[in-house]
Design a protein around this motif. Structure first.
Motif, mmCIF file in Angstrom:
data_model
loop_
_atom_site.group_PDB
_atom_site.id
_atom_site.type_symbol
_atom_site.label_atom_id
_atom_site.label_comp_id
_atom_site.label_asym_id
_atom_site.label_seq_id
_atom_site.Cartn_x
_atom_site.Cartn_y
_atom_site.Cartn_z
ATOM 1 N N UNK A 139 0.746 -0.970 -0.258
ATOM 2 C CA UNK A 139 0.067 0.026 -0.048
ATOM 3 C C UNK A 139 1.054 1.172 -0.112
ATOM 4 N N UNK A 140 0.503 2.290 -0.696
ATOM 5 C CA UNK A 140 1.017 3.165 -0.312
ATOM 6 C C UNK A 140 0.671 4.398 0.395
ATOM 7 N N UNK A 141 1.420 5.382 0.875
ATOM 8 C CA UNK A 141 1.144 6.115 1.825
ATOM 9 C C UNK A 141 -0.328 7.046 1.641
ATOM 10 N N UNK A 142 -0.497 7.308 0.326
ATOM 11 C CA UNK A 142 -1.649 7.907 -0.064
ATOM 12 C C UNK A 142 -2.757 7.038 -0.033
ATOM 13 N N UNK A 143 -2.656 5.632 -0.178
ATOM 14 C CA UNK A 143 -3.819 4.703 -0.190
ATOM 15 C C UNK A 143 -4.106 4.636 1.499
ATOM 16 N N UNK A 144 -3.165 4.750 2.381
ATOM 17 C CA UNK A 144 -3.348 4.645 3.582
ATOM 18 C C UNK A 144 -4.084 5.938 4.054
ATOM 19 N N UNK A 145 -3.620 7.036 3.798
ATOM 20 C CA UNK A 145 -4.508 8.132 4.200
ATOM 21 C C UNK A 145 -5.719 8.281 3.550
ATOM 22 N N UNK B 168 -7.742 5.601 3.055
ATOM 23 C CA UNK B 168 -8.778 4.724 4.076
ATOM 24 C C UNK B 168 -8.995 5.359 5.315
ATOM 25 N N UNK B 169 -7.837 6.196 5.993
ATOM 26 C CA UNK B 169 -7.927 6.676 7.249
ATOM 27 C C UNK B 169 -7.642 8.147 7.037
ATOM 28 N N UNK B 170 -8.609 9.081 6.854
ATOM 29 C CA UNK B 170 -8.356 10.447 6.578
ATOM 30 C C UNK B 170 -8.273 11.098 7.964
ATOM 31 N N UNK B 171 -8.240 10.594 9.232
ATOM 32 C CA UNK B 171 -7.926 11.184 10.274
ATOM 33 C C UNK B 171 -6.426 11.158 10.640
ATOM 34 N N UNK B 172 -5.735 10.172 9.894
ATOM 35 C CA UNK B 172 -4.146 10.052 9.868
ATOM 36 C C UNK B 172 -3.527 11.434 9.134
ATOM 37 N N UNK B 173 -2.511 11.866 9.652
ATOM 38 C CA UNK B 173 -1.694 12.766 8.908
ATOM 39 C C UNK B 173 -0.503 12.273 8.070
ATOM 40 N N UNK B 174 0.076 12.995 7.300
ATOM 41 C CA UNK B 174 1.189 12.514 6.441
ATOM 42 C C UNK B 174 2.238 12.229 7.577
#
Length: 61
Positions: free
Chosen positions: A18-24, A26-32
């Motif tokens: 998974x890419x960082x973009x995909x994780x973010x 799926x879980x928009x409350x996470x930050x970069x």
């Protein structure tokens, strides 16, 4: 409602491709900054872990 996400889940997701973009996404409350923050404790733990390699020898009786 916010879904909790463990650091282990983030690491497994990255390891599975998974890419960082995909994780973010799926879980928009996470930050970069949250994703790299999971890597530092894992790297520290890896440095403190001792790996012991044991060879097994089997004999026919």
């Amino acid at each position: 409602m916010v879904k909790p996400v463990s650091g282990a889940w983030v690491l497994l997701s990255l390891a599975s491709g998974m890419t960082q973009k995909e994780i973010l996404y799926d879980f928009p409350h996470l930050t970069e900054q949250d994703i790299p923050a999971c890597l530092s404790p894992a790297a520290d733990r890896e440095q403190r872990t001792m790996t012991i390699v044991v060879r097994s020898y089997f004999c026919k009786i």
